[in-house]
Design a protein around this motif. Structure first.
Motif, short mmCIF file in Angstrom:
data_model
loop_
_atom_site.label_atom_id
_atom_site.label_comp_id
_atom_site.label_asym_id
_atom_site.label_seq_id
_atom_site.Cartn_x
_atom_site.Cartn_y
_atom_site.Cartn_z
N SER A 197 0.81 -1.23 0.00
CA SER A 197 0.00 0.00 0.00
C SER A 197 0.84 1.27 0.00
CB SER A 197 -0.92 0.03 1.22
OG SER A 197 -1.82 -1.05 1.19
N GLU A 198 1.83 1.34 0.88
CA GLU A 198 2.60 2.58 1.02
C GLU A 198 3.52 2.84 -0.17
OE1 GLU A 198 2.28 5.06 3.47
OE2 GLU A 198 0.46 3.85 3.63
N MET A 199 4.00 1.81 -0.81
CA MET A 199 4.83 2.00 -2.01
C MET A 199 3.97 1.99 -3.28
SD MET A 199 7.89 2.58 -1.02
CE MET A 199 8.90 2.36 -2.48
N GLY A 200 2.68 1.73 -3.13
CA GLY A 200 1.77 1.77 -4.27
C GLY A 200 1.77 3.15 -4.90
N GLY A 201 1.80 3.20 -6.20
CA GLY A 201 1.84 4.47 -6.90
C GLY A 201 3.25 4.96 -7.17
N LEU A 202 4.23 4.28 -6.59
CA LEU A 202 5.62 4.69 -6.79
C LEU A 202 6.34 3.77 -7.78
CD1 LEU A 202 6.46 5.60 -3.10
CD2 LEU A 202 6.06 7.18 -5.00
N ASP A 203 5.55 2.99 -8.54
CA ASP A 203 6.18 2.17 -9.56
C ASP A 203 6.80 3.12 -10.59
OD1 ASP A 203 3.28 2.52 -9.60
OD2 ASP A 203 3.38 1.81 -11.66
N GLY A 204 7.98 2.77 -11.03
CA GLY A 204 8.74 3.63 -11.92
C GLY A 204 9.73 4.52 -11.17
N TRP A 205 9.51 4.70 -9.88
CA TRP A 205 10.46 5.47 -9.07
C TRP A 205 11.68 4.61 -8.78
CZ3 TRP A 205 9.67 10.21 -6.08
CH2 TRP A 205 8.51 10.89 -6.44
N THR A 206 12.83 5.26 -8.59
CA THR A 206 14.03 4.57 -8.16
C THR A 206 14.53 5.20 -6.87
OG1 THR A 206 15.46 5.97 -9.51
CG2 THR A 206 14.72 3.89 -10.49
N TYR A 207 15.23 4.41 -6.11
CA TYR A 207 15.77 4.83 -4.82
C TYR A 207 17.25 4.48 -4.77
CZ TYR A 207 10.99 5.65 -3.41
OH TYR A 207 9.71 6.15 -3.34
N PRO A 208 18.05 5.11 -5.61
CA PRO A 208 19.47 4.74 -5.63
C PRO A 208 20.16 5.12 -4.32
CG PRO A 208 19.07 6.66 -7.02
CD PRO A 208 17.73 6.16 -6.57
N TYR A 209 20.82 4.13 -3.75
CA TYR A 209 21.59 4.36 -2.53
C TYR A 209 22.85 5.15 -2.89
CZ TYR A 209 18.74 1.41 0.47
OH TYR A 209 17.71 0.89 1.22
N GLN A 210 23.13 6.17 -2.10
CA GLN A 210 24.28 7.02 -2.34
C GLN A 210 25.48 6.63 -1.47
OE1 GLN A 210 23.88 9.52 -4.89
NE2 GLN A 210 22.24 8.01 -5.05
N SER A 211 25.18 6.12 -0.29
CA SER A 211 26.23 5.70 0.64
C SER A 211 25.62 4.73 1.64
CB SER A 211 26.81 6.92 1.36
OG SER A 211 27.91 6.54 2.17
N ILE A 212 26.43 3.79 2.09
CA ILE A 212 25.98 2.80 3.07
C ILE A 212 27.06 2.65 4.14
CG2 ILE A 212 25.39 0.38 3.44
CD1 ILE A 212 24.23 0.42 0.60
N LEU A 213 26.63 2.72 5.38
CA LEU A 213 27.52 2.54 6.52
C LEU A 213 27.15 1.23 7.22
CD1 LEU A 213 27.21 6.16 7.94
CD2 LEU A 213 28.95 5.28 6.36
N VAL A 214 28.16 0.43 7.53
CA VAL A 214 27.94 -0.88 8.15
C VAL A 214 28.65 -0.91 9.49
CG1 VAL A 214 28.32 -3.36 7.92
CG2 VAL A 214 27.75 -1.99 5.90
N ASP A 215 27.92 -1.32 10.52
CA ASP A 215 28.50 -1.49 11.86
C ASP A 215 28.33 -2.96 12.25
OD1 ASP A 215 29.06 -1.64 14.57
OD2 ASP A 215 27.98 0.20 15.09
#
Length: 183
Positions: free
Chosen positions: A67-85
């Motif tokens: 439901s919450e991501m509905g309507g966002l098809d076609g959108w992208t969420y490219p990660y810019q940076s990732i920190l791992v602990d």
């Protein structure tokens, strides 16, 4: 908190990023639910008076990723940076929100500011929780701009209509009343 081998967390992050790319390609985020434990939680803040929280893999699949991501098809969420602990078993990823629709000048509609996700790793290739943050004001501004330009998806129009109707929306809670706290 339990420590995890760095290689295991790096493999989980790689698996997560690949699964995200696959979901973006087909416009369906629900398969990501398989990367959470059965009792995982996923939440975010919706402003000064409201939080969202999905409890359990089924709610994550159906509500948060459906439901919450509905309507966002076609959108992208490219990660810019990732920190791992690896000592705490946590991962923080910073991402952009970019629509597939373009402005008259050819630039994509993109949410300004910083968006991100904070994960707690449970082992066995699954997250035990996820908390997101984003600038709601910037998200709203982009959706209004897209609506005025006539490029807002039908799915997003349905989501906005649902919100404007004023009825209860699954997963939405008055601040401080979600079944699991944001923090």
């Amino acid at each position: 908190m339990t420590a995890f081998p760095r290689a295991e967390l790096d493999a989980m992050v790689a698996r997560w990023l690949e699964a995200n790319r696959e979901c973006e390609a087909v416009g369906d985020w629900r398969p990501l639910a398989d990367l959470y434990t059965e009792d995982a939680t996923y939440g975010w803040n919706i402003g000064p008076d409201q939080d969202f929280m999905a409890v359990g893999r089924d709610e994550i699949r159906d509500i948060a990723l459906g439901s919450e991501m509905g309507g966002l098809d076609g959108w992208t969420y490219p990660y810019q940076s990732i920190l791992v602990d690896e000592k705490e078993g946590m991962v923080v990823g910073f991402w952009k929100q970019i629509a597939d629709a373009k402005r008259a000048d050819g630039s994509p509609y993109e949410v300004a500011g910083i968006g991100g996700s904070w994960f707690r790793y449970a082992g066995d290739g699954r997250w035990s929780w996820q908390r997101d943050w984003f600038d709601l004001g910037n998200v709203t501004a982009v959706f209004i701009e897209m609506l005025k330009a006539g490029v807002l998806s039908d799915g997003m129009k349905r989501r906005l209509d649902r919100a404007a109707a004023g009825g209860p929306i699954p997963g939405y809670y008055p601040r401080g009343e979600a079944p699991v706290p944001i923090w």
